[in-house]
Scaffold this motif. Structure first.
Motif, PDB file in Angstrom:
ATOM      1  N   VAL A 135       5.922  -0.658   7.561  1.00  0.00           N
ATOM      2  CA  VAL A 135       6.509   0.306   6.625  1.00  0.00           C
ATOM      3  C   VAL A 135       7.850  -0.250   6.142  1.00  0.00           C
ATOM      4  O   VAL A 135       8.748  -0.527   6.948  1.00  0.00           O
ATOM      5  N   VAL A 136       8.001  -0.397   4.820  1.00  0.00           N
ATOM      6  CA  VAL A 136       9.224  -0.972   4.256  1.00  0.00           C
ATOM      7  C   VAL A 136       9.977   0.031   3.382  1.00  0.00           C
ATOM      8  O   VAL A 136      11.144  -0.220   3.036  1.00  0.00           O
TER       9      VAL A 136
ATOM     10  N   ALA B 289       6.722 -12.426   2.978  1.00  0.00           N
ATOM     11  CA  ALA B 289       6.588 -11.443   1.902  1.00  0.00           C
ATOM     12  C   ALA B 289       7.643 -10.362   2.068  1.00  0.00           C
ATOM     13  O   ALA B 289       8.168 -10.133   3.179  1.00  0.00           O
ATOM     14  N   ARG B 290       7.909  -9.666   0.950  1.00  0.00           N
ATOM     15  CA  ARG B 290       8.828  -8.534   0.945  1.00  0.00           C
ATOM     16  C   ARG B 290       8.456  -7.614  -0.222  1.00  0.00           C
ATOM     17  O   ARG B 290       7.948  -8.067  -1.256  1.00  0.00           O
ATOM     18  N   ALA B 291       8.746  -6.334  -0.047  1.00  0.00           N
ATOM     19  CA  ALA B 291       8.487  -5.331  -1.077  1.00  0.00           C
ATOM     20  C   ALA B 291       9.590  -4.280  -0.987  1.00  0.00           C
ATOM     21  O   ALA B 291       9.944  -3.849   0.125  1.00  0.00           O
ATOM     22  N   TRP B 292      10.104  -3.858  -2.127  1.00  0.00           N
ATOM     23  CA  TRP B 292      11.217  -2.904  -2.135  1.00  0.00           C
ATOM     24  C   TRP B 292      11.223  -2.142  -3.460  1.00  0.00           C
ATOM     25  O   TRP B 292      10.559  -2.527  -4.422  1.00  0.00           O
TER      26      TRP B 292
ATOM     27  N   LEU C 267       5.561   3.239   1.667  1.00  0.00           N
ATOM     28  CA  LEU C 267       5.227   1.902   1.177  1.00  0.00           C
ATOM     29  C   LEU C 267       5.065   0.988   2.376  1.00  0.00           C
ATOM     30  O   LEU C 267       6.004   0.824   3.180  1.00  0.00           O
ATOM     31  N   LEU C 268       3.896   0.373   2.503  1.00  0.00           N
ATOM     32  CA  LEU C 268       3.591  -0.520   3.620  1.00  0.00           C
ATOM     33  C   LEU C 268       3.247  -1.906   3.079  1.00  0.00           C
ATOM     34  O   LEU C 268       2.675  -2.030   1.988  1.00  0.00           O
ATOM     35  N   LEU C 269       3.574  -2.950   3.863  1.00  0.00           N
ATOM     36  CA  LEU C 269       3.399  -4.341   3.424  1.00  0.00           C
ATOM     37  C   LEU C 269       2.708  -5.140   4.512  1.00  0.00           C
ATOM     38  O   LEU C 269       3.012  -4.994   5.711  1.00  0.00           O
ATOM     39  N   SER C 270       1.761  -6.029   4.110  1.00  0.00           N
ATOM     40  CA  SER C 270       1.040  -6.888   5.051  1.00  0.00           C
ATOM     41  C   SER C 270       0.629  -8.170   4.338  1.00  0.00           C
ATOM     42  O   SER C 270       0.673  -8.263   3.109  1.00  0.00           O
ATOM     43  N   VAL C 271       0.195  -9.193   5.142  1.00  0.00           N
ATOM     44  CA  VAL C 271      -0.294 -10.478   4.622  1.00  0.00           C
ATOM     45  C   VAL C 271      -1.620 -10.773   5.291  1.00  0.00           C
ATOM     46  O   VAL C 271      -1.771 -10.600   6.522  1.00  0.00           O
ATOM     47  N   SER C 272      -2.554 -11.279   4.505  1.00  0.00           N
ATOM     48  CA  SER C 272      -3.884 -11.587   5.035  1.00  0.00           C
ATOM     49  C   SER C 272      -4.446 -12.832   4.358  1.00  0.00           C
ATOM     50  O   SER C 272      -3.947 -13.273   3.315  1.00  0.00           O
ATOM     51  N   ARG C 273      -5.526 -13.382   4.974  1.00  0.00           N
ATOM     52  CA  ARG C 273      -6.241 -14.521   4.405  1.00  0.00           C
ATOM     53  C   ARG C 273      -7.694 -14.104   4.198  1.00  0.00           C
ATOM     54  O   ARG C 273      -8.317 -13.526   5.089  1.00  0.00           O
TER      55      ARG C 273
ATOM     56  N   ARG D 189       0.840  -1.199   0.000  1.00  0.00           N
ATOM     57  CA  ARG D 189       0.000   0.000   0.000  1.00  0.00           C
ATOM     58  C   ARG D 189       0.869   1.239   0.000  1.00  0.00           C
ATOM     59  O   ARG D 189       1.859   1.325   0.758  1.00  0.00           O
ATOM     60  N   ILE D 190       0.500   2.205  -0.846  1.00  0.00           N
ATOM     61  CA  ILE D 190       1.155   3.510  -0.868  1.00  0.00           C
ATOM     62  C   ILE D 190       0.147   4.511  -0.320  1.00  0.00           C
ATOM     63  O   ILE D 190      -0.937   4.699  -0.898  1.00  0.00           O
ATOM     64  N   ASP D 191       0.499   5.135   0.794  1.00  0.00           N
ATOM     65  CA  ASP D 191      -0.443   6.038   1.442  1.00  0.00           C
ATOM     66  C   ASP D 191      -0.201   7.483   1.002  1.00  0.00           C
ATOM     67  O   ASP D 191       0.653   7.768   0.140  1.00  0.00           O
TER      68      ASP D 191
END
Length: 408
Positions: free
Chosen positions: A190-191, A217-220, A168-174, A161-163
């Protein structure tokens, strides 16, 4: 009373003291069986339990999706070179402009999904590169996500997510069936910061396991080096997803943010295989040419010089070895006789010469028988002593003087 022999009494006592019963035999047999079971468990069971407890890692097994989206396509994304045809939620919102695949979110609060139903796997890894041409200025921002184990509206999803603060923020969900039944597996983190419009962001997501589902997960920023896994979480609840599912791409714009498009590029997915901990993967053998060693001239080794020992101090002769000792027998045999000068005094006669005088004459009383008691001997018991010659007279008579001149 008749007395029994001793050996019979001893035999009776021993028979009464140590009776043999079948219960003891059963106990001994049970103990032997239990010991054998313990040995078998130690030999075969414990290694298996240790192998199950060892950590399990995963490596890429087979590529199930590969798409650069470098084609031109309207009303959808067409088909991926590897992965099959896309299924999209709104065909008019999807297009490919020859460089990327575009998902144009029509309004705030709307979402779009593109999936590949033929690319399925249980343990899988998916990665892609996204970009947003216009950054949000209000609201919660713009979302872009990748999905794994997608089946019948349920899936695991990693969301970037870009706020409005350009973070840049990263999360995992089901998600189970719909977004109304959504569970957070890994909290948002926040990554990256200071994201600019159109900047490419890489996302990587992995799901493994069935008893306990593990997600990482990872985001960069794509211009930088890929970091380690940034967020992770496990799912062991009753609603966990254990069956194989397809891969998908997802985009969303917050209801309080302006609508915008999200671009996707370089979509890639792999099925994974488990590698037991401590069991390294075997690399492909390659034949390497062995270089021929160049012969080198070797010189004969020189013999090392022996060190000269330091001079030793001469040993002192023993006091006993300073003078030669002549044996007493040799000294008496070879010693010369002393020579007396003419003027020397006369020698002192030896002990033998002094004791060689004539014995005294026996007395009559000593020779006669003993007289009766009460009567004295008529003869005198002690005769007059004999007159001994003078010492000087004897010397003159026995040895001539050395000063005397013999007459002619």
């Amino acid at each position: 009373m008749v007395r029994q022999p001793a050996h019979r009494l001893t035999t009776t006592k021993e028979a009464k003291a140590t009776p043999t019963t079948p219960n003891k035999k059963r106990k001994i047999g049970f103990g032997i069986a239990a010991g054998s079971t313990a040995v078998a468990l130690a030999a075969f069971g414990l290694p298996a339990l240790a192998a199950q407890a060892a950590p399990v890692t995963y490596s890429n097994d087979k590529q199930i999706v590969s798409d650069t989206l470098d084609r031109v396509q309207q009303n959808g994304w067409g088909s991926a070179p590897v992965g099959g045809a896309y299924t999209v939620s709104s065909p008019t919102a999807f297009s490919a402009n020859g460089a990327t695949g575009v998902a144009a979110v029509p309004r705030p609060g709307a979402s779009l999904t593109a999936s590949l139903p033929s690319a399925t796997a249980t343990d899988a890894d998916i990665s892609t590169v996204v970009s947003i041409p216009t950054l949000p200025t209000t609201g919660n921002g713009v979302y872009a996500g990748v999905q794994l184990r997608s089946a019948k509206g349920s899936y695991y999803q990693a969301t970037a997510r870009i706020d409005a603060k350009a973070r840049l923020l990263l999360s995992v969900s089901r998600i189970n069936g719909s977004t109304a039944d959504q569970t957070t597996i890994a909290a948002e983190k926040v990554v990256a910061q200071n994201v600019t419009a159109g900047q490419k962001i890489a996302i990587d997501f992995r799901v493994t396991g069935t008893d306990t589902v593990s997600t990482t997960a990872r985001a960069w920023l794509a211009s930088q080096t890929a970091p380690d896994w940034q967020v992770s979480g496990t799912d062991a609840t009753a609603k966990k997803l254990t069956a194989a599912g397809s891969v998908g791409l997802w985009s969303y714009v917050s209801g309080s943010s302006a609508a915008t498009a999200v671009s996707f590029d370089n979509v890639s997915a792999y099925s994974l295989k488990a590698v037991q901990g401590g069991q390294p993967t075997q690399p492909d053998p390659t034949q390497t040419a062995t270089p021929t060693p160049t012969p080198t001239e070797t010189t004969a080794p020189t013999e090392p010089t022996k060190p000269t020992p330091p001079p030793s101090r001469p040993s002192r002769p023993s006091p006993l070895s300073r003078r030669p000792v002549t044996p007493r027998s040799t000294r008496a045999r070879h010693a010369p006789a002393p020579v007396r000068p003419p003027w020397a005094a006369p020698r002192t006669p030896s002990r033998r010469a002094r004791t060689s005088w004539p014995p005294l004459a026996p007395t009559p009383c000593r020779e006669a028988p003993r007289p009766p008691r009460g009567r004295a001997c008529s003869t005198p018991s002690t005769p007059p002593r004999a007159v001994r010659p003078s010492f000087s007279a004897r010397a003159r008579t026995t040895r001539p003087s050395p000063f005397r001149v013999a007459s002619s």
